[in-house]
Every structure is written in structure tokens, then in C-alpha cells.
Design an enzyme around this catalytic site. Structure first.
Site, short mmCIF file in Angstrom:
data_model
loop_
_atom_site.label_atom_id
_atom_site.label_comp_id
_atom_site.label_asym_id
_atom_site.label_seq_id
_atom_site.Cartn_x
_atom_site.Cartn_y
_atom_site.Cartn_z
N ARG A 77 37.41 43.47 35.39
CA ARG A 77 36.50 42.43 35.65
C ARG A 77 35.60 42.96 36.69
NH1 ARG A 77 41.10 38.93 34.49
NH2 ARG A 77 41.36 39.05 36.76
N GLU A 137 49.61 40.46 43.36
CA GLU A 137 50.20 39.24 43.89
C GLU A 137 51.38 39.05 42.88
OE1 GLU A 137 46.18 38.44 42.02
OE2 GLU A 137 47.16 39.92 43.05
#
Length: 175
Positions: A63, A100
């Protein structure tokens, strides 16, 4: 037609338990599908860098490519992709990093940015900072200087900004 932050927020949906249980994913695909929303997001991301010296925009797969190429075009500079291992055809530099929810590695062409160049790092989301820390390492290993970071979304509670060693971070939306 979107005209501000509230309108952009309305174009981002939460997806619970993606990519794993307990994660609330900020899905930007509705924003990407809205021509005026996408245009506003890009303009809000690029605005702080207009009128400054920028030689290239570096964006992380995937992205970061969407927003990075748009910012590069708006600033009339080139775009340098940072990709997952094995995707770039020429000699590369590699950096492993923590996500994460796991680990990964990124690569940049060894000649993608050069010593003395001033670059902006771009991604869609700043969460824990792992991807942008890896991008920072790759760019500085090449000898370039990072003038700033632009992200559409910053997940403030995950502390990613603190891992970026005081680099200026411009976030359009914070959660």
C-alpha cells in the site's frame, strides 16, 4: 465529495479479527475506491512537503506503492519501491524487521537511492513502526537523508512514532 478529515474517516472501515483475532484492521479500500476521497487523502499527505527539497519518494510494498507513487507524481520526483525479498531484479540491500503480528524482511535496490539524496518515506499506516524502521535503515544504508515520513493513518496507541528516532512524521488520520 469529501472535504475534510471527517469525510476521510467515513471512508475507512474497521474489520475485526483481521489478520488474526484481536486485531482491528483499518481497511482503506473504500477510500481507494472513492476518486474524491483518494485525491483528498493524497493532497493531505503531500501538503507538508510542497516547497521543500525532495529528490525521491520511497514506499513499502504494497500500500506504500499506492500512496508513494501518487506523492512522487505530485512532487515531480521519482518513486523507489521497497519490496519483499526476491521481488527486485538487481542487487539489493535487505533489512529484517518485526511486524505488529510477526516478522518479515524488506529489500531496496542497492542503487535505488544515493548518497546526498533527500527522500520521504511513505506508507498507508504507522502502527508499531516496524516497516518504516526497516525502510529508514535501508535508505540510510544507501547514504540518503530522510526529510520526513507521510502516512495516511497512525495508530497512536501502538507507539510506532517513538521508534523512528525523532524523524518528522505527518499523519493525516490518527486513531
Amino acid at each position: 465529495m469529501p472535504t475534510g478529515i471527517a469525510d476521510l474517516r467515513a471512508l475507512i472501515r474497521d474489520v475485526a479479527d483481521f489478520p488474526k483475532p484481536g486485531i482491528v484492521f483499518k481497511d482503506i479500500t473504500p477510500l481507494l475506491g472513492s476518486p474524491p476521497g483518494l485525491a483528498l487523502a493524497v493532497e493531505m499527505m503531500v501538503q507538508p512537503f510542497r516547497g521543500t527539497r525532495v529528490d525521491a519518494v520511497v514506499g513499502a510494498e504494497s500500500r506504500g506503492f499506492i500512496f508513494g507513487t501518487a506523492l512522487a507524481s505530485a512532487l515531480s520526483v521519482g518513486f523507489v519501491p521497497v519490496r519483499k525479498p526476491g521481488k527486485l531484479p538487481a542487487a539489493t540491500r535487505r533489512c529484517e524487521y518485526a511486524l505488529e503480528y510477526g516478522t518479515d524482511a524488506l529489500e531496496i535496490h542497492a542503487d535505488g537511492v544515493r548518497s546526498g539524496q533527500r527522500v520521504i518515506l511513505v506508507d498507508d499506516v504507522l502502527a508499531t513502526g516496524g516497516t518504516l524502521v526497516a525502510c529508514r535503515q535501508l535508505v540510510t544504508d544507501c547514504g540518503a537523508t530522510i526529510t520526513g515520513i507521510a502516512v495516511l493513518i497512525e495508530l497512536v496507541g501502538l507507539g510506532g512514532r517513538a521508534r523512528l528516532d525523532g524523524l518528522p512524521v505527518h499523519s493525516v488520520l490518527t486513531y
